[in-house]
Design a protein around this motif. Structure first.
Motif, PDB file in Angstrom:
ATOM      1  N   ARG A  54       5.627  -1.685  -4.542  1.00 58.30           N
ATOM      2  CA  ARG A  54       4.304  -2.195  -4.198  1.00 58.30           C
ATOM      3  C   ARG A  54       3.505  -2.137  -5.494  1.00 58.30           C
ATOM      4  NH1 ARG A  54      -0.007   0.108   0.311  1.00 58.30           N
ATOM      5  NH2 ARG A  54      -1.487  -1.608   0.084  1.00 58.30           N
ATOM      6  N   TYR A  81       5.717   7.849  -1.391  1.00 55.81           N
ATOM      7  CA  TYR A  81       6.422   7.091  -2.418  1.00 55.81           C
ATOM      8  C   TYR A  81       7.370   8.029  -3.150  1.00 55.81           C
ATOM      9  CZ  TYR A  81       3.272   3.187  -1.677  1.00 55.81           C
ATOM     10  OH  TYR A  81       2.593   2.154  -1.126  1.00 55.81           O
ATOM     11  N   ALA A 111       3.943   4.675   1.512  1.00 59.67           N
ATOM     12  CA  ALA A 111       4.449   3.416   2.063  1.00 59.67           C
ATOM     13  C   ALA A 111       4.594   3.506   3.580  1.00 59.67           C
ATOM     14  CB  ALA A 111       5.796   3.092   1.431  1.00 59.67           C
ATOM     15  N   GLU A 164      -0.944  -7.040  -5.746  1.00 66.72           N
ATOM     16  CA  GLU A 164      -2.167  -6.866  -4.943  1.00 66.72           C
ATOM     17  C   GLU A 164      -3.346  -6.544  -5.846  1.00 66.72           C
ATOM     18  OE1 GLU A 164      -2.110  -4.231  -1.444  1.00 66.72           O
ATOM     19  OE2 GLU A 164       0.067  -4.112  -1.802  1.00 66.72           O
ATOM     20  N   LEU A 192       5.359   2.908  -6.179  1.00 63.82           N
ATOM     21  CA  LEU A 192       4.010   2.350  -6.255  1.00 63.82           C
ATOM     22  C   LEU A 192       3.698   2.147  -7.726  1.00 63.82           C
ATOM     23  CD1 LEU A 192       1.287   1.547  -4.960  1.00 63.82           C
ATOM     24  CD2 LEU A 192       0.595   3.945  -5.199  1.00 63.82           C
ATOM     25  N   HIS A 243      11.100   3.926  -2.867  1.00 67.12           N
ATOM     26  CA  HIS A 243       9.811   3.254  -2.716  1.00 67.12           C
ATOM     27  C   HIS A 243       8.952   3.642  -3.918  1.00 67.12           C
ATOM     28  CE1 HIS A 243      10.154   1.660   1.421  1.00 67.12           C
ATOM     29  NE2 HIS A 243      11.094   2.582   1.492  1.00 67.12           N
TER      30      HIS A 243
END
Length: 156
Positions: free
Chosen positions: A112, A146, A136, A124, A94, A92
């Protein structure tokens, strides 16, 4: 009350122009960040507008990053540190200050991507400092840290 018309920034077509815009933008915003003078703030705002503001900066940054695969570099670093490896779940990640969707499109990563002035619907538009602590969210709703943070050309 008069209507102010701001011309669209020139389309970025060269690395030299892109570097000039990004360098000037950082130089001006650094001055803006450190000044307490309203006159200096106004001067900085006028200089930013003259180079095309955040839209020109984003365009120049997109142009620069299109020439280099930052996602390949990140994936190599994650592999070198054992974060991205065969047989392991996808890490994961970021991405803070995402200027393009390269990392979002990288196979084997859950990404993300955030940016203060997002230029893509998949990124975003958000200040990462407003994110809740914990990282996350798992499918269960529990938070999970993350595995990696990517922060390139973001002001910290």
């Amino acid at each position: 009350m008069g209507l102010s018309i701001v011309p669209l920034p020139k389309r970025i077509k060269s690395r030299k122009h892109a570097r000039k815009v990004t360098s000037e933008y950082h130089r001006i915003t650094e001055r803006l960040h450190h000044t307490t003078s309203s006159d200096e703030r106004a001067k900085c705002a006028a200089e930013l507008q003259a180079i095309g503001g955040v839209d020109a900066y984003q365009q120049a940054s997109q142009f620069n990053t299109a020439l280099h695969s930052t996602s390949r570099w990140v994936a190599r670093r994650l592999r070198a540190h054992g974060v991205l490896a065969a047989g392991k779940p996808p890490p994961h990640v970021l991405e803070i200050g995402a200027i393009n969707t390269q990392l979002l499109d990288t196979p084997g990563l859950h990404v993300r991507a955030l940016d203060l002035n997002s230029q893509d619907a998949r990124i975003e538009q958000r200040d990462f400092l407003t994110l809740p602590l914990g990282g996350a969210l798992e499918a269960s709703g529990a938070s999970r840290p993350y595995d990696a943070l990517v922060c390139s050309m973001a002001r910290c």
